[in-house]
Design an enzyme around this catalytic site. Structure first.
Site, short mmCIF file in Angstrom:
data_model
loop_
_atom_site.label_atom_id
_atom_site.label_comp_id
_atom_site.label_asym_id
_atom_site.label_seq_id
_atom_site.Cartn_x
_atom_site.Cartn_y
_atom_site.Cartn_z
N GLU A 145 2.29 -13.27 16.80
CA GLU A 145 2.59 -13.33 18.23
C GLU A 145 2.33 -14.71 18.84
OE1 GLU A 145 0.57 -10.06 20.10
OE2 GLU A 145 2.03 -8.59 19.37
N LYS A 175 9.86 1.77 20.50
CA LYS A 175 9.69 2.31 19.18
C LYS A 175 10.25 3.73 19.10
CE LYS A 175 5.35 0.01 17.91
NZ LYS A 175 3.93 0.25 17.55
N ARG A 177 -0.67 3.30 21.93
CA ARG A 177 -1.08 1.90 22.11
C ARG A 177 -0.32 1.28 23.29
NH1 ARG A 177 -0.40 1.38 16.29
NH2 ARG A 177 -2.38 1.68 15.22
N LYS A 192 0.81 -1.21 0.00
CA LYS A 192 0.00 0.00 0.00
C LYS A 192 0.85 1.27 0.00
CE LYS A 192 -2.34 -0.67 3.81
NZ LYS A 192 -1.57 -1.83 4.34
#
Length: 428
Positions: free
Chosen positions: A304, A374, A351, A137
């Site tokens: 996961e 991150k 998150r 995408k």
């Protein structure tokens, strides 16, 4: 008649004033409401100091080597030798130990070209091999730029099959599988594979990655931290899910899934791993692994549970059937671990995961994970910038070969001749 002309002139004058006022209001509104630019060049901005760098020689201080902006956007006709030098890629093995133990990397990306280039140059070594999976995408211009960059390195290539990746969807797992299929065909005889995303950055050098994975605890064994699936995670594999655009949703009115194939016990863990080559070959060819992959297609966040479940099969090469959360693969600050494993996020939570700021860097270094996650250059560009300078300095300090000038990101300058900064905009 004269009065009419005067009235007309007054009207035109007032109209002009109104136009100027309205224009000023319009421009002010647009400037104040305009988004802050987030193009790649913005991430060069760094804090005035990088406190995690080791002390410089007395009378000297660290300064960025790049005092002019460099382009992170390679073009199809780029001179590859010049590009490698200008972007400070290390183009020779730094030790015999590293040359004899090539690594493979899978990197999944979809945006922020400069961030990707800086990640790649931090982990790049000519004896290794790198499979880059670009989200299907992603913008075509982005794909073209990454393709042009990879064309300058014989050991960097794009995945032969690209997925439209959805967060927590099967497509994310499939992207890694696609790269593994390509990697086993590579002429480079890599020994282990490590997967990364665009928001990772290394804290260990290539030499340290090898020594950690080949130490007494992990020699010839896979790292897939995780435990038996807890009750709170059962819904991920009991019900069926479907990818819908940018998210994963429960399948409407669908029955519960059947039990996992071959009476497998499902585990839950991290999507990140460090796997031996024999284990990868097992994943791609063994019927149990293939059946589990097919069963996982309609589960939630299958990456996961897939790797960690297979790594608890006794017959799998390098398996760790009694393993739990061992393996220092990622330094991550989770919100629910605040006060226990860390003392808060100095950047911001998204998150429930910390997006690191510069205040988090000492904690990252102390954790000594393989990578940290991150980073977000749009929010905290100075965090990546400082960690990169620190990492490259450590890498070159460990080298057992002569250092080429283009490999350095920092240099020592006399304090009287410097501007007390590490930012490329200000140094002279």
């Amino acid at each position: 008649m004269v009065q009419l002309e005067n009235t007309k002139c007054s009207f035109l004058f007032c109209l002009g004033i109104c136009v100027l006022i309205c224009s000023a209001i319009y421009l002010k509104a647009n400037i104040s409401n305009a988004p802050i630019p987030t193009n790649d060049s913005q991430s060069l901005s760094a804090s005035k100091t990088c406190d995690i760098l080791p002390p410089a020689t007395p009378g000297f201080q660290w300064q960025r080597k790049d005092c002019k902006r460099i382009s992170y956007e390679p073009k199809p006709d780029s001179n590859c030798t010049r590009l490698q030098s200008e972007l400070h890629f290390i183009m020779a093995p730094l030790s015999k130990e590293e040359e004899d133990f090539p690594l493979a990397f899978i990197i999944t990306i979809h945006k922020e070209l400069e961030t990707f280039v800086r990640l790649l140059r931090a982990i790049y070594a000519p004896q290794n091999v790198y499979c880059i999976h670009i989200d299907d995408k992603a913008l075509e211009e982005y794909k073209t730029r990454v393709r042009s960059l990879s064309g300058c390195f014989p050991n960097v290539f794009l995945a032969s099959v690209s997925e439209k990746v959805t967060y927590a969807g099967f497509s994310r797992l499939q992207a890694d599988i696609n790269c593994m299929k390509d990697l086993v065909k590579s002429p480079i005889k890599w020994r282990r594979v490590i997967n990364l995303c665009g928001q990772d950055f290394p804290t260990q050098s290539n030499l340290e990655l090898i020594r950690y994975s080949q130490g007494s605890e992990w020699k010839d064994r896979n790292m897939t931290p995780g435990v038996k699936q807890p009750p709170s995670m059962k819904h991920r594999t009991v019900f069926s899910y479907v990818e819908k655009g940018n998210h994963v949703a429960p399948r409407a009115k669908g029955p519960k899934k059947g039990p996992p194939p071959h009476n497998l016990t499902i585990y839950f863990g991290t999507a990140y791993y460090s796997l031996t080559r024999p284990f990868v070959e097992f994943v791609l060819s063994d019927p149990v692994a293939k059946d589990l992959l097919e069963w996982s297609r309609d589960t939630f966040s299958p990456d996961e549970h897939y790797w960690v479940t297979l790594n608890h099969i006794k017959e799998a090469p390098g398996s760790r059937v009694d393993g739990e959360w061992e393996g220092n693969i990622r330094a991550i600050k989770w919100r629910d671990q605040e006060g226990r494993t860390h003392q808060g996020c100095k950047g911001k939570y998204i998150r429930d995961i910390c997006i690191f700021g510069t205040g988090d860097l000492p904690w990252i270094i102390e954790r000594d994970g393989m990578f940290a996650n991150k980073f977000e250059t749009a929010s905290f560009p100075e965090a990546v910038d400082c960690l990169e300078l620190w990492h490259r300095h450590k890498v070159l300090q460990q080298a057992s070969v002569p250092i080429q000038p283009s490999w350095r990101l920092t240099t020592e300058v006399e304090i009287s001749n410097s501007t007390l900064t590490l930012t490329p905009e200000d140094c002279v």
